[in-house]
Design a protein around this motif. Structure first.
Motif, PDB file in Angstrom:
ATOM      1  N   GLY A   8       0.771  -1.233   0.000  1.00 57.02           N
ATOM      2  CA  GLY A   8       0.000   0.000   0.000  1.00 57.02           C
ATOM      3  C   GLY A   8       0.802   1.283   0.000  1.00 57.02           C
ATOM      4  O   GLY A   8       0.230   2.375  -0.093  1.00 57.02           O
ATOM      5  N   GLY A   9       2.107   1.184   0.115  1.00 62.67           N
ATOM      6  CA  GLY A   9       2.913   2.395   0.103  1.00 62.67           C
ATOM      7  C   GLY A   9       2.945   3.027  -1.280  1.00 62.67           C
ATOM      8  O   GLY A   9       2.470   2.456  -2.262  1.00 62.67           O
ATOM      9  N   SER A  17      -4.130  10.777   0.829  1.00 62.27           N
ATOM     10  CA  SER A  17      -4.351   9.613   1.685  1.00 62.27           C
ATOM     11  C   SER A  17      -3.724   8.367   1.085  1.00 62.27           C
ATOM     12  O   SER A  17      -3.574   8.248  -0.137  1.00 62.27           O
ATOM     13  CB  SER A  17      -5.850   9.370   1.870  1.00 62.27           C
ATOM     14  N   LEU A  18      -3.385   7.452   1.958  1.00 62.55           N
ATOM     15  CA  LEU A  18      -2.930   6.122   1.584  1.00 62.55           C
ATOM     16  C   LEU A  18      -3.450   5.141   2.620  1.00 62.55           C
ATOM     17  O   LEU A  18      -3.670   5.515   3.778  1.00 62.55           O
ATOM     18  CB  LEU A  18      -1.406   6.034   1.538  1.00 62.55           C
ATOM     19  N   ALA A  92       8.506   8.114   5.088  1.00 64.75           N
ATOM     20  CA  ALA A  92       9.289   7.130   5.835  1.00 64.75           C
ATOM     21  C   ALA A  92       9.049   5.753   5.233  1.00 64.75           C
ATOM     22  O   ALA A  92       8.141   5.574   4.408  1.00 64.75           O
ATOM     23  CB  ALA A  92       8.892   7.120   7.309  1.00 64.75           C
ATOM     24  N   VAL A  93       9.838   4.810   5.683  1.00 62.43           N
ATOM     25  CA  VAL A  93       9.531   3.407   5.437  1.00 62.43           C
ATOM     26  C   VAL A  93       8.665   2.940   6.602  1.00 62.43           C
ATOM     27  O   VAL A  93       9.036   3.108   7.764  1.00 62.43           O
ATOM     28  CB  VAL A  93      10.799   2.551   5.330  1.00 62.43           C
ATOM     29  N   TYR A  94       7.512   2.386   6.286  1.00 62.77           N
ATOM     30  CA  TYR A  94       6.576   1.926   7.302  1.00 62.77           C
ATOM     31  C   TYR A  94       6.710   0.414   7.455  1.00 62.77           C
ATOM     32  O   TYR A  94       6.680  -0.319   6.471  1.00 62.77           O
ATOM     33  CB  TYR A  94       5.159   2.308   6.917  1.00 62.77           C
ATOM     34  N   TYR A  95       6.822   0.002   8.708  1.00 58.16           N
ATOM     35  CA  TYR A  95       7.008  -1.402   9.026  1.00 58.16           C
ATOM     36  C   TYR A  95       5.857  -1.916   9.885  1.00 58.16           C
ATOM     37  O   TYR A  95       5.367  -1.227  10.773  1.00 58.16           O
ATOM     38  CB  TYR A  95       8.298  -1.621   9.807  1.00 58.16           C
ATOM     39  N   GLN A 113       7.541   1.786   1.440  1.00 63.74           N
ATOM     40  CA  GLN A 113       7.943   3.196   1.372  1.00 63.74           C
ATOM     41  C   GLN A 113       6.716   4.090   1.169  1.00 63.74           C
ATOM     42  O   GLN A 113       5.890   3.837   0.276  1.00 63.74           O
ATOM     43  CB  GLN A 113       8.921   3.414   0.221  1.00 63.74           C
ATOM     44  N   VAL A 114       6.633   5.102   1.995  1.00 64.54           N
ATOM     45  CA  VAL A 114       5.619   6.148   1.824  1.00 64.54           C
ATOM     46  C   VAL A 114       6.351   7.462   1.616  1.00 64.54           C
ATOM     47  O   VAL A 114       7.174   7.857   2.448  1.00 64.54           O
ATOM     48  CB  VAL A 114       4.697   6.245   3.054  1.00 64.54           C
TER      49      VAL A 114
END
Length: 118
Positions: A8-9, A17-18, A92-95, A113-114
């Motif tokens: 989804g990034g 929005s994401l 950021a990179v979302y984990y 990645q977002v």
């Protein structure tokens, strides 16, 4: 063996929005709280959101309160992070991480990645 799969990034303009997804196996999903973290370039990884689980209600970092919402789909073994009113500082990179009942994290996703353009 991949235990957590994030998706989804992407790239979005400020104010957009994401929705991120984190899918787990049923055994992991039923015994862990799938929690979101993020890491921006040059910064330490930070907590973002955790679903209502043992604590009874979702928890959010102050920086995302009112803009992000975490939810669970038990039928799909998936946790979502709906991110609205995105800002450049959300880049950021979302984990996704699987938190056990003792407070430790047993599994981590590969990150997604977002990027928010201003």
């Amino acid at each position: 063996q991949v235990q957590l799969v994030e998706s989804g990034g992407g790239l979005v303009q400020a104010g957009g929005s994401l929705r991120l997804s984190c899918a787990a196996s049923s055994s992991i999903f039923s015994s862990h709280s799938l929690t979101w973290f993020r890491q921006a370039p040059g910064k330490e990884r930070e907590f973002v959101a955790a679903p209502a689980w043992n604590i009874g209600r979702p928890a959010y970092a102050d920086s995302v309160k009112g803009r992000f919402a975490i939810s669970r789909d038990n039928a799909k073994n998936t946790v979502y992070l709906q991110m609205n009113s995105l800002k450049a500082e959300d880049t950021a990179v979302y984990y996704c991480a699987a938190r056990n009942t003792r407070g430790g994290y047993d599994y981590w996703g590969q990150g997604t990645q977002v990027t928010v353009s201003s």
